[in-house]
Design a protein around this motif. Structure first.
Motif, PDB file in Angstrom:
ATOM      1  N   SER A  24      36.945  36.417 -62.106  1.00 20.43           N
ATOM      2  CA  SER A  24      35.911  35.476 -61.654  1.00 20.43           C
ATOM      3  C   SER A  24      34.577  35.864 -62.300  1.00 20.43           C
ATOM      4  N   ARG A  25      33.695  34.898 -62.442  1.00 18.93           N
ATOM      5  CA  ARG A  25      32.519  35.098 -63.307  1.00 18.93           C
ATOM      6  C   ARG A  25      31.232  34.556 -62.689  1.00 18.93           C
ATOM      7  N   PHE A  26      30.110  35.039 -63.213  1.00 16.44           N
ATOM      8  CA  PHE A  26      28.813  34.431 -62.933  1.00 16.44           C
ATOM      9  C   PHE A  26      28.203  33.986 -64.257  1.00 16.44           C
TER      10      PHE A  26
ATOM     11  N   ALA B 230      41.860  41.827 -66.874  1.00 15.85           N
ATOM     12  CA  ALA B 230      42.097  40.453 -66.405  1.00 15.85           C
ATOM     13  C   ALA B 230      41.340  39.405 -67.214  1.00 15.85           C
ATOM     14  N   ALA B 231      40.554  39.823 -68.207  1.00 10.50           N
ATOM     15  CA  ALA B 231      39.811  38.847 -69.015  1.00 10.50           C
ATOM     16  C   ALA B 231      40.729  38.035 -69.931  1.00 10.50           C
ATOM     17  N   ILE B 232      41.964  38.507 -70.105  1.00  9.66           N
ATOM     18  CA  ILE B 232      42.936  37.693 -70.838  1.00  9.66           C
ATOM     19  C   ILE B 232      44.151  37.497 -69.946  1.00  9.66           C
TER      20      ILE B 232
ATOM     21  N   PRO C  78      35.701  46.279 -75.161  1.00  9.03           N
ATOM     22  CA  PRO C  78      36.559  45.131 -74.853  1.00  9.03           C
ATOM     23  C   PRO C  78      36.080  44.395 -73.598  1.00  9.03           C
ATOM     24  N   SER C  79      36.531  43.169 -73.419  1.00 10.03           N
ATOM     25  CA  SER C  79      36.149  42.362 -72.262  1.00 10.03           C
ATOM     26  C   SER C  79      36.508  43.079 -70.964  1.00 10.03           C
ATOM     27  N   ALA C  80      35.601  42.954 -69.987  1.00  8.99           N
ATOM     28  CA  ALA C  80      35.824  43.507 -68.646  1.00  8.99           C
ATOM     29  C   ALA C  80      36.044  45.021 -68.678  1.00  8.99           C
TER      30      ALA C  80
ATOM     31  N   GLY D  88      30.131  27.843 -78.132  1.00 10.54           N
ATOM     32  CA  GLY D  88      29.125  28.661 -78.801  1.00 10.54           C
ATOM     33  C   GLY D  88      29.434  30.154 -78.703  1.00 10.54           C
ATOM     34  N   LYS D  89      30.193  30.533 -77.699  1.00  9.45           N
ATOM     35  CA  LYS D  89      30.361  31.950 -77.397  1.00  9.45           C
ATOM     36  C   LYS D  89      31.399  32.611 -78.316  1.00  9.45           C
ATOM     37  N   LYS D  90      32.639  32.724 -77.876  1.00  7.10           N
ATOM     38  CA  LYS D  90      33.610  33.464 -78.689  1.00  7.10           C
ATOM     39  C   LYS D  90      34.005  32.698 -79.954  1.00  7.10           C
TER      40      LYS D  90
ATOM     41  N   PHE E 193      24.122  35.194 -69.462  1.00  8.60           N
ATOM     42  CA  PHE E 193      25.252  36.110 -69.281  1.00  8.60           C
ATOM     43  C   PHE E 193      26.400  35.386 -68.599  1.00  8.60           C
ATOM     44  N   PHE E 194      27.605  35.618 -69.111  1.00  7.83           N
ATOM     45  CA  PHE E 194      28.827  35.103 -68.487  1.00  7.83           C
ATOM     46  C   PHE E 194      29.602  36.353 -68.090  1.00  7.83           C
ATOM     47  N   GLY E 195      29.254  36.913 -66.923  1.00 12.37           N
ATOM     48  CA  GLY E 195      29.741  38.246 -66.574  1.00 12.37           C
ATOM     49  C   GLY E 195      30.868  38.226 -65.565  1.00 12.37           C
TER      50      GLY E 195
ATOM     51  N   GLY F 255      35.541  29.536 -69.678  1.00 10.77           N
ATOM     52  CA  GLY F 255      34.447  30.044 -70.518  1.00 10.77           C
ATOM     53  C   GLY F 255      34.805  30.333 -71.959  1.00 10.77           C
ATOM     54  N   GLY F 256      35.563  31.391 -72.174  1.00 11.18           N
ATOM     55  CA  GLY F 256      35.859  31.837 -73.539  1.00 11.18           C
ATOM     56  C   GLY F 256      36.624  30.807 -74.352  1.00 11.18           C
ATOM     57  N   ASN F 257      37.302  29.883 -73.685  1.00 12.48           N
ATOM     58  CA  ASN F 257      38.047  28.830 -74.388  1.00 12.48           C
ATOM     59  C   ASN F 257      37.214  27.578 -74.606  1.00 12.48           C
TER      60      ASN F 257
HETATM   61  O1  SAT Z   1      36.154  35.262 -71.199  1.00 11.12           O
HETATM   62  S1  SAT Z   1      35.138  35.304 -72.244  1.00 11.12           S
HETATM   63  O2  SAT Z   1      35.785  35.360 -73.537  1.00 11.12           O
HETATM   64  O3  SAT Z   1      34.245  34.192 -72.167  1.00 11.12           O
HETATM   65  C1  SAT Z   1      34.257  36.748 -71.993  1.00 11.12           C
HETATM   66  C2  SAT Z   1      35.006  37.913 -72.492  1.00 11.12           C
HETATM   67  O4  SAT Z   1      36.225  38.000 -72.271  1.00 11.12           O
HETATM   68  O5  SAT Z   1      34.399  38.794 -73.106  1.00 11.12           O
END
Ligand code: SAT
Ligand code: MN
Length: 579
Positions: free
Chosen positions: A362-364, A424-426, A247-249, A204-206, A294-296, A198-200
């Motif tokens: 893991s994400r939705f 764990a988001a990074i 911050p993420s998560a 359009g997102k990050k 949403f990418f949650g 996702g984030g990579n």
């Molecule tokens: O993993 S993403 O960067 O897409 C979402 C987030 O970490 O906020």
């Protein structure tokens, strides 16, 4: 579709480098989405889930080494190193292109190159911005359909032939050794290779909405922030809009969709991750959510922690790296108190107790309109008026549950002073404290000292600068337990914030800001003693003196570029804490 010649030329050039077997321009239609899903079900990129209980839902299992953002492989490639600043990885543009060019060369051979024109923000909004990305991943195309507005709507929104951020994405060989996420803000260009995460990969997102977005925002005089946007409705039906950086998560999606434990109070969701904020002609700050979905984070999403999200992912959702029950239903840690028997883990193996069933990140991926709490006006082109900003992070110590800045400048200082425990988001170690100003450390596309200065400048342009608050749901007592119940009870904190905005809300002054008075928070019906609440709100001078010493070291790396008011506020706070 009326493609611009500039876009056509750029796409041709990119195809020349990556050598796809064919090029497909995406129109964003439902039929296109369904074709992509069919194709991915055929080649195994997507797996079906139980269509009776989860209609329109699918599971994607990523490569096991491609499950989160990889900050060490993410670079800002400005001509001058100092423009990226000391908190970003920097690479010279020519070197970056030479390196990644090797990985991109012929990377799409035998694959389709999809061209995705996308719009970030509601159609018809002057705050919205356009991009065109190419990718060889059908999963990325389907995800972009959900997360952005794709097709003609984007082409129509382009103000000039070259009015787009250009993004090149290829899965490459998914090897972390041949992975790079590169940003060229001076060229309005993104290159991402070697990751489908996702984030990579959803550029359009990050990459666009935050890293290049923040660069563009500084040039054009607005803010691109890692913030949720909510409307808080009081029992009289009056709605106050707030934006919160976290911050993420760290509970951002949960707060964005909170179901209030206070009768009569209600939270409306406008966005859960990114806010683009402009000062309007009257000096009012207004925010749009540039995203469409949403990418949650799935783990710990449950009927207790986030009933709205739990309901919204019951249909038309792409899950990534969750576990499956024997009846083919998605499952993740925290969804039910006990794991069901016979789970298959996120890598498709029989689950072994003691290991994660779902990946911790893991994400939705789901359309915003599926959310039961989505605000009726969430796509209004003029955005919503922002009355306050909230800076929240994950700290087991030091930071009180909530406090209010003395004024705009002090609030910017509090945002710049943020640090958080990693999640764990990074990729990398989880639970270590690191600095994360305004939750933008991984996402600010330029020198953060200039970013603080830009925030200060925005405040002076506002006719009535929004109030600024700091929150921390994650403080723990000496017994290691959380001091605050969180989730729906966080609305009690939002209530105090709304009261403060309206000139009420009992508070007491401390060296770090205004803290709720002992009876300031509405704790009616909560099984918390006064002592526990006092503990959650406590300002420990010793802890703060140490924390501000470390903050001084962090500021030091910016040298003379650090805005003088930020340094002055640090000195002033230190003086107050010594008094
Ligand atoms: O993993 S993403 O960067 O897409 C979402 C987030 O970490 O906020
Ligand atoms: Mn985020």
């Amino acid at each position: 579709m009326n493609r611009t010649s500039v876009a056509e030329k750029w796409v041709d050039g990119t195809a020349g480098m990556t050598r796809p077997s064919n090029v497909v321009w995406c129109d964003g239609s439902k039929a296109e989405y369904e074709r992509l899903i069919e194709e991915m079900l055929r080649d195994g990129t997507l797996l079906p889930v139980n269509t009776h209980t989860y209609p329109g839902c699918y599971l994607h299992r990523s490569h096991p080494s491609d499950v989160a953002r990889t900050e060490q492989l993410t670079f800002i490639c400005t001509r001058e190193k100092d423009d990226a600043g000391p908190t970003n990885n920097w690479m010279a543009p020519a070197e970056a292109k030479a390196k990644a060019g090797e990985y991109f060369k012929g990377a799409m051979r035998g694959r389709t190159m999809y061209v995705i024109p996308y719009l970030m923000g509601p159609a018809g909004s002057t705050m919205s911005r356009t991009g065109i990305m190419v990718t060889d991943s059908a999963y990325v195309v389907a995800s972009m359909h959900i997360m952005a507005r794709v097709g003609d709507v984007a082409i129509k929104a382009m103000r000039r032939d070259d009015d787009f951020i250009a993004g090149v994405h290829s899965l490459g060989d998914l090897s972390p050794d041949r992975r790079l996420i590169l940003h060229f803000p001076e060229e309005k260009l993104i290159w991402s290779v070697g990751s489908g995460y996702g984030g990579n990969a959803l550029l359009g997102k990050k990459c666009h909405a935050l890293r290049l977005g923040s660069w563009q925002a500084r040039q054009e005089g607005w803010l691109a922030e890692h913030m949720l946007i909510i409307g808080v409705e009081d029992p009289q039906g009056e709605v106050t809009y707030l934006a919160a950086a976290m911050p993420s998560a760290s509970g951002k999606t949960n707060l964005a969709m909170a179901v209030s434990s206070l009768p009569g109070w209600r939270v409306w969701t406008v966005g859960d991750d990114i806010a683009w904020i402009h000062v309007d002609a009257t000096g009012q700050l207004r925010a749009i959510n540039p995203e469409r979905g949403f990418f949650g984070v799935a783990p710990n999403t449950s009927p207790r922690t986030n009933p709205n999200a739990t309901a919204m992912v019951k249909s038309n959702t792409i899950f990534t790296n969750v576990a499956l029950t024997p009846s083919g239903e998605p499952w993740w840690e925290g969804l039910t108190p006990e794991p069901p028997a016979g789970l298959v883990d996120w890598q498709g193996q029989p689950w072994k107790p003691g290991t994660p069933a779902a990946h911790p990140n893991s994400r939705f991926t789901v359309l915003a309109q599926q959310c039961p709490s989505i605000a009726p006006n969430w796509e209004e082109p003029q955005g919503v008026p922002i009355s306050a900003f909230i800076f929240g992070s994950r700290r087991s110590k030091v930071i009180p549950l909530v406090f209010e800045a003395f004024d705009w400048g002090h609030g910017v200082f509090l945002g710049s002073a943020m640090s958080t425990e990693t999640t764990a988001a990074i990729t990398g170690q989880v639970g270590v404290v690191r600095r994360d100003p305004m939750a933008m450390l991984p996402f600010c596309g330029y020198n953060m000292a200039d970013y603080f200065g830009h925030w200060l400048a925005i405040g002076s342009r506002a006719s009535k600068a929004p109030r600024i608050f700091r929150v921390n749901w994650f403080r723990r007592g000496d017994d290691g337990k959380f001091l605050w119940p969180g989730y729906g009870d966080n609305v009690r904190v939002l209530k105090w914030i709304v009261e403060r905005i309206r000139g009420g809300g009992r508070a007491q002054e401390t060296p770090i800001g205004w803290i709720p008075a002992p009876d300031g928070l509405d704790t009616d019906g909560l099984a918390l003693s006064r002592a526990q609440i006092a503990e959650a709100l406590k300002v420990d001078r010793g802890e703060w003196r140490q924390a501000l010493g470390e903050l001084g070291d962090f500021y030091g790396q910016f040298g003379a570029r650090l805005p003088q008011p930020i340094a002055a506020t640090l000195a002033e706070t230190q003086r107050k804490l010594r008094a």
